[in-house]
Design a protein around this motif. Sequence first.
Motif, PDB file in Angstrom:
ATOM      1  N   UNK A  59    -107.706  62.179 -71.513  1.00 49.23           N
ATOM      2  CA  UNK A  59    -108.037  61.228 -72.912  1.00 49.23           C
ATOM      3  C   UNK A  59    -106.416  62.050 -73.791  1.00 49.23           C
ATOM      4  N   UNK A  60    -106.460  63.091 -73.683  1.00 47.78           N
ATOM      5  CA  UNK A  60    -105.416  63.773 -74.485  1.00 47.78           C
ATOM      6  C   UNK A  60    -104.109  63.209 -73.840  1.00 47.78           C
ATOM      7  N   UNK A  61    -104.091  63.320 -72.654  1.00 41.86           N
ATOM      8  CA  UNK A  61    -102.729  62.923 -71.659  1.00 41.86           C
ATOM      9  C   UNK A  61    -102.430  61.655 -72.097  1.00 41.86           C
ATOM     10  N   UNK A  62    -103.247  60.801 -71.925  1.00 41.79           N
ATOM     11  CA  UNK A  62    -103.200  59.101 -72.280  1.00 41.79           C
ATOM     12  C   UNK A  62    -102.619  59.057 -73.593  1.00 41.79           C
ATOM     13  N   UNK A  63    -103.330  59.645 -74.434  1.00 42.81           N
ATOM     14  CA  UNK A  63    -102.576  59.314 -76.114  1.00 42.81           C
ATOM     15  C   UNK A  63    -101.301  59.905 -76.099  1.00 42.81           C
ATOM     16  N   UNK A  64    -101.128  60.881 -75.583  1.00 43.87           N
ATOM     17  CA  UNK A  64     -99.668  61.815 -75.835  1.00 43.87           C
ATOM     18  C   UNK A  64     -98.779  60.733 -75.075  1.00 43.87           C
ATOM     19  N   UNK A 121     -95.382  56.164 -61.424  1.00 44.76           N
ATOM     20  CA  UNK A 121     -96.390  57.548 -61.609  1.00 44.76           C
ATOM     21  C   UNK A 121     -96.927  57.570 -63.018  1.00 44.76           C
ATOM     22  N   UNK A 122     -95.773  57.343 -63.837  1.00 43.06           N
ATOM     23  CA  UNK A 122     -96.202  57.642 -65.573  1.00 43.06           C
ATOM     24  C   UNK A 122     -96.976  56.420 -65.730  1.00 43.06           C
ATOM     25  N   UNK A 123     -96.766  55.108 -65.542  1.00 42.86           N
ATOM     26  CA  UNK A 123     -97.471  53.812 -66.057  1.00 42.86           C
ATOM     27  C   UNK A 123     -98.857  54.016 -65.511  1.00 42.86           C
ATOM     28  N   UNK A 124     -98.930  54.235 -64.098  1.00 42.32           N
ATOM     29  CA  UNK A 124    -100.251  54.233 -63.579  1.00 42.32           C
ATOM     30  C   UNK A 124    -101.298  55.341 -63.934  1.00 42.32           C
ATOM     31  N   UNK A 125    -100.617  56.382 -64.059  1.00 43.16           N
ATOM     32  CA  UNK A 125    -101.567  57.559 -64.523  1.00 43.16           C
ATOM     33  C   UNK A 125    -101.946  57.439 -66.045  1.00 43.16           C
ATOM     34  N   UNK A 126    -100.945  57.077 -66.905  1.00 43.48           N
ATOM     35  CA  UNK A 126    -101.249  57.017 -68.429  1.00 43.48           C
ATOM     36  C   UNK A 126    -102.490  55.900 -68.689  1.00 43.48           C
ATOM     37  N   UNK A 127    -102.205  54.714 -67.977  1.00 38.98           N
ATOM     38  CA  UNK A 127    -103.219  53.651 -68.056  1.00 38.98           C
ATOM     39  C   UNK A 127    -104.567  53.921 -67.439  1.00 38.98           C
ATOM     40  N   UNK A 128    -104.522  54.531 -66.298  1.00 36.21           N
ATOM     41  CA  UNK A 128    -105.794  54.795 -65.449  1.00 36.21           C
ATOM     42  C   UNK A 128    -106.741  55.973 -66.416  1.00 36.21           C
ATOM     43  N   UNK A 129    -105.849  57.042 -66.898  1.00 38.41           N
ATOM     44  CA  UNK A 129    -106.557  57.903 -67.770  1.00 38.41           C
ATOM     45  C   UNK A 129    -107.086  57.422 -68.952  1.00 38.41           C
TER      46      UNK A 129
END
Length: 559
Positions: A59-64, A121-129
């Motif tokens: 969640x921290x990762x997605x928000x940042x 990689x950025x889009x997929x991991x942030x949205x999935x997180x």
Amino acid sequence: MTLLIQSQPFWKAKHLAPASASLTDLSKALGDSLLSACSPLIEPDESEVTQESETNPAKVYARKYWHDFRQWMLDCIVWKDDEGPTPYQLEMAETLIREKRLSGRGPHGLGKTSWNAWLILWFSTTRDAAETDWKIPTTAGAWRQLSRFLWPEVKKWAKRLRWDIIGREPFHPIFELQKLALSLKHGEAFAVASDNPELIEGAHADQLLYIFDESKAVPDATFDAAEGAFANTGANSRIEAFAVAMSTPGEPLGRFYDIQSKKPGLEDWAVRHVTFDEVVRAGRATWQWATQRKKLWGEDSALYQNKVLGKFASQDEQGIIPLAWVEAANERWNELKDNGQLLELGKRLDAVGVDVGEMGDETVMALRSGQVIIDIIHNSKQDTMATTGKVFSIISSRKGRAVVDVIGIGAGVVSRLRELTQTQDRYTSYNDEKGMGVVPFHAARASERMDSSGEMGFINLRAEAWWAMRERLDPANHSEVALPQDDKLTGDLVAPRYKVTSSGKYQVEAKADIKKRIGRSTDTGDAVIMAYWQEVTREYGMVSDEIAQELANYDGSGW
């Protein structure tokens, strides 16, 4: 709070009272048990959400990094000492977040495919997180760009992600990161052929990213298919969509060109032209490479303008073969190579085009099987008998006809090859028993053929052979010609010009004139042209009186 019933049997609960407990204790224990069983599915209060997002690494990762692709590139990839995103790659990342649509063009080597891989990689991991519904359709002007470049690049960079920052384990190599797709809990990225706009149009999610790689050849209909997603975006919508179109430029036509030109209706695309100077300063190309390409292709050629300067440019209007047709033939060759078909095709040849070098030029041999050039062999400063031996070795082991430029010292090669293949009779160019033969090619000889329209003739065999190659490469004729991706061959094929004479015949620029104009000889292109010319002139089994006399007079001293 909303209570959702969990299907866990109450007897498996940890809070059940012992057998000796009283009825009151048992009732209380059962109530605690049911509450405990249901608690994982009770929607938390807002305060609980805030607390979780502050402690949960994902969640921290997605928000940042949700809105910060630029910083993500710097923080979330393991860079070696001499690596890192270039200034223009960082700038484009900021532009995409701000403008939602980004189209970039530039020379070879600027890092377009790597940037697209990072973007996936950025889009997929942030949205999935963030547990948000997402999709990434990826397409390109050629399927090979996806299967051999973009998706392998995604796999390459996935191994170098900072998973400790992302807050999850690396992608599973079977269930998540596959050959041409990335499938996570809340969304997927996948490859789509550019001639299948229905699959682009069918992509629906709260977060959408469209990637058009090497997009100069992507059809307009495929671009249009993505517009439905943007129609539903806006300040009051939960849907957000992004689009990226990257490519080296080609001819000034098509949707990619229209976007880069800010044509009416396309002003909402942000455009970026990365210059060759920027690429050099970023350490991704050298001026030495550019200088060599200038010598090879000519500074004014469309090839140099497209691939080195990153500019849109049309081929000379009087050029015989368009660059786009050669590039399409390159794609067909690459597909055959990827599928492992070249080896089998090369076991038996139909023809070997031989341009015999003289006065410092190299000797070039083009090996053809069917509609495919299997290989191109270059030999520098080789004498005629060495050339003869090499050609004979090829056609004796792999069969086929040798089509040899008979003008000048090539006459000696033809003469000796006819002896070796036992086709000395001037009415015979092929030995059926041996499965090989020799066809002399005399560029200045008069032609009696007409073009495919039946309206235009040719001033000589040189014009006939080059025009036959043009017609064979024409997409309107459903071309199956496959040519290796070779800078020298491409430059040779697009270099010659033509004109129509007063007698209504095509005339192709003389080889000497081309050499004077671009500073080199088109030996590789001529060898390939001769290899295909034999295919359309099988009825030319008889050697002309003119060539027969030349061969009879040849004394082995060179011409």
